[in-house]
Each structure stands twice: as C-alpha cells, then as structure tokens.
Enzyme design. Sequence first.
Site, short mmCIF file in Angstrom:
data_model
loop_
_atom_site.label_atom_id
_atom_site.label_comp_id
_atom_site.label_asym_id
_atom_site.label_seq_id
_atom_site.Cartn_x
_atom_site.Cartn_y
_atom_site.Cartn_z
CD GLU A 285 -3.02 -1.19 2.16
OE1 GLU A 285 -3.10 -0.20 2.93
OE2 GLU A 285 -3.77 -2.17 2.24
CD GLU B 119 -4.52 -8.05 1.13
OE1 GLU B 119 -5.41 -7.48 1.79
OE2 GLU B 119 -3.33 -7.70 1.11
#
Length: 625
Positions: free
Chosen positions: A457, A556
């Site tokens: 991220e 994910e």
Amino acid sequence: MISKKNASQTLAKVLALGVSTGLTAFSLNTFAACTYTIDNQWGSGFVASITVKNDTATAVNGWSVNWQYASNRITNGWNANFSGSNPYTATNMNWNGNIAPGQSVSFGFQGNTNSGTVERPTVSGSLCGAAPATSSSRSSVAVTSSSLSSVAPSSTPTTSSSRSSTPATSSSASSFSVPANNFAQNGGVESGLTNWGTTAGTVTRSTTDKHSGSASALITGRTAAWNGLTFNVGSLTNGNQYEVNVWVKLAPGTPDSVLTLTGKRVDDSDTSTYNEYTRVATVTASANEWRLLEGYYTQSGSTAFQNFIIEATDTTISYYADDFAIGGQVVQVPSSSSRSSSSAASTKKFIGNITTSGNVRSDFNRYWNQITGENEGKWGSVEGTRDVYNWAPVDRIYAYARANNIPVKAHTFVWGAQSPSWINNLSASETAAEIEEWIRDYCTRYPDTAMIDVVNEAVAGHQPAGYAQKAFGNNWIQRVFQLARQYCPNSILILNDYNNIRWQHNEFIALAKAQGNYIDAVGLQAHELKGMTAAQVKTAIDNIWNQVGKPIYISEYDIGDTNDQVQLQNFQAHFPVFWEHPHVKGITIWGYVNGRTWIEGSGLIQDNGTPRPAMTWLLNNYINK
C-alpha cells in the site's frame, strides 16, 4: 539481532548435543549393529546416545531397540519415540526410519544416575541381532565421541572414494578434498563476513591466522558452550545428504579442546525437544595447527534448514574457522527472470487463503493449496518490542505448509500500518539498519518463502511507510526490494496495493512501472469489487499487465455481504476472470470462516463447516477440479 532460547533451553540443547572434553569412552554391546555411547556425565546426570547401523544387505524400513538399567533412569530424549519406564523402548520417527545398507541413525537422551554410576547397558532389537563383529569390524561400527553423527552417504560421494565415514581429526587427513560441487559462498572469509555470524559472542574477520587465503573468522567474547560461529549455506532440500567440512584452530595459548560442527534447522513449535540440532562432526582442536571438522548432514524434519554452528565445550575459549565447504544437491527455485516470463498455462494456479484468528484450521487443506498469515507475519506482530522476536505463530504457518507441501506468502515486509511503533522513534540510520535486520532475519529463518508482499500500500493516499522513506529517501521502495532480493533470493517479490483494480488504478500503474526490474510481480488487493462486472475486472487486469508487464497475483479477494446470493453472483462474475487470465498466477481469498473475517459477511463457510452458496460453487467448479 540474535534470537536466543532461555537459559534452561540452552543448557538442554548443549546437553542434547552431548559434547564434552572427556568424550573418549564408548561401550560396544554384543552385536556390532547397535552401540551405546556415554556422551557426557556430571554429578548425578548423564547424556547418552544409541546408534543403530544396518549391517544387512537390504534397506531397513522401521526399527526398534530396547535396553534396561539397574539404577539409571531417562528424563528426556530426542530423535526417537520413547516408551516404557525401564526397560525402555525407542522406535524410529517418521523421518529416520529408513536405513540403507551400511548406514546408521542415532538418537539421544538425558538421564539421572539415581546415586549410582553411569551404566552402559546392552542394547537389543532386530537390528542388534546380527552376528557378533570381529575385532576389525568392531572399530568400523563403534561410534565414539568424534564420529557420533558422521555417517557415509547413501550414494557414492563426488569426492575421493577413499573418504572415511569417521570425521578427520587433524589437517593431516590425507583423504581430504573439497567437495567438487561446493556451493558455500565466502567459506574462505575473503569477502568480509558475508554468511558468517554467531549465536552469541563476537565474530571478526581476522588476518592474524588463516588456513588458506588472506583471512579467517574469529570468535571471541564467549560465555557459554552454545556461543558459536555460524555459517549460512542457504536452503537445503529435505531428504538430501550433504558433505560438510570446515577447518578450525584455537586461539594462541589455548589448551586442546573439543569443537563440534552442528546442523541447525529453524526451531519448531515444540519447545521441549531439540530435534532441530544434528551433530555433524567433533574434533579435538589445537592452537598449534589447523584441524578438520568433516561429516555428513541429512536435511529432514518439518522446518527449514537455518545454518551450521561451530561450537566449543569450553565456555570461554576463542577460535578460528576457515574454508567452510558443503557439497550436495539442492532443488533449485526458478530465477526471477524465469519466474517473470513463465506462462500461467504451464502451471495450475493456486487458490489460497489466510489463517483464521491466528490459527490454521484443521479443514484448511480440504479447500486451499496456498497459505498467507493474516497478521502473524507483519513486522508489528513479530517484533512488537525492539530486538525481541515472536516467531512462534509464523513458525506454525511454515510447519503446516511444509507438512502439506503448499507455498507460503509472507505478508508483509514494509507497510505504513501494523509496523512496530518503536520504529518511529529512531534516527534515519537506525531505521535503515532495523529494516535491513528485519528482512535479513525473516529470510534467514524462512528461506523457502515462495512469495513476499515486500512493500504494501505505497500509493500516495494509502498507507506508505514513512519510516522507510525517512531511512532511504525517495527511492525507498527500490531499496527495500534490493534488500529482499539480497536476503530472499529465491522468493517472488511482490509490490502489493489496495484495490488497484477499482481505485487509484493509474496511480498504482505509475508506481509499479517506476520500480522497473526491482519487482517480480504485482499484487492486486480485491476487497471492494462488489458490483463490478466481469468485463470491468478483466479490462483493469489487462491494463495493468499491458503497462507494467509483471505477473499478477490476486492477493486479497473477498465479497462481504450477508446475502448469500449477492456474494455468489459476485464470485461467479469475478472468479472466472482471475482463473482464466493468462497472467494471473494465483488467487488468495482473504478469509473463509463466517464471523472470523475482517469484512462482515465475507466468510464462505460457517464455523461448523457448512458452506455458503459461493463456497459450494467454488467447490464444484474450481477447488475440486
């Protein structure tokens, strides 16, 4: 940073290795195939071992031995299954039951004399019933202090055929030769201290004395027998046998003392046994000449190989080591270039999942063939206190994966969230050192990690690691990937980011392209795809591939909705796109047990195992295909 066991564990490990300056006596029972050895004794205690040798012409599959004392009693043991309370029975474990003709296995135990003397009982069993050995054959099968765990390989060595199965005890061993396929890197200590280290004490590169070349490794400042030099050879393959040797010499003025070479696997979750340690060789070292530690090590067990350790029974002496060598076959993992260019069609994709509330459920392998720790492998979870590691939860993941032959993805090395809070209080140089230390220690412990979310991220507005930017500047992502490549050379290194299929799509592409050849693959978190059509998802994945040109992992994926039909419809729209896309290498679903996932309604089965419709669809169309 060195992770240590507590004092009692360390003492038990030292005793388990059975090293003593007085290791000269051994007892050979009536039959040459079984030997009982006193490895160490003190006051009311002792450590002993039994070696079982296959003197027959055919391989042995499973063994059992028995013995009995007058007053001695066993308190604990290793490398065998023990039963009885005198007489005792020991049987093979699942990894040491097969003995090729001419080969041996050894197991050990600690005991109390119970106010008597240390006994040497007769060992009986099917393999102990061969014809009595002659005096000449007795010497070839007896296991003394210098040859306890050193056995000849099951196949012809690549080096001299005249090599003895007993380790050489000095530099005069005429049969010595370096393994032809020696893969030890910097065993001669010519390139600094790369791959050299210590369990405790101080290691330096010394030019004062050396076996060859210009330098050797010197350990000083030892305060316990387990303080030793370590050498990292990388990963070893389970079931394969390796020829190992290293030259050693004591510091000037030191009386002769015993040094040992031990193979060390990563600690498993069982803290009461020390099966991770295997003694390879023992030698009485001298300050007057270089002497050779040499033997054979077979990698086995549920955890990966960690390193070799050179230890001394004298707790304070200093000593040198040089010209470490190892020969044998390692199953190679494809290089990063071949990983990047391989097609999805050549290998069936995995469908993986994560741990459940910090544990691996017993039904995991019924559905999934890849595993990721949900939180266990994040830096903040492992090293919440500086220099204090909590590896146990991650160890359980790797032990499970190895036992079930499935790959592990590390999640995650560097992230702006769930990092240790103490990292924010350090200077830039200290932060850089700690980041490198964290990556190095993880890779050393888990060298067989298949994939790593190296940076997570990092798109602006998500949760980039400000501490890493402070440490390394604006090129911090590249530097982190360089460290991961250095210490985990065989892993697939992934740049992972939050829902780059739907949001910040172009920003992620720009970030990934800027990393060039530093990354192996990209990870597409897919938490918020509900409502996207199959065509929209495919277009986004195509765009990422076309512009970045790196393999893709759906890292994910989940659909959070308590409405079974909504979840099912989204799975039916998205999953075929993932599965059929030629550049998607695998899919990791982020949780599968209802009520135990981070997004409400994203579970696929009830806690009792009852599947929701989306899970039934997966089972019928993908998981069981």
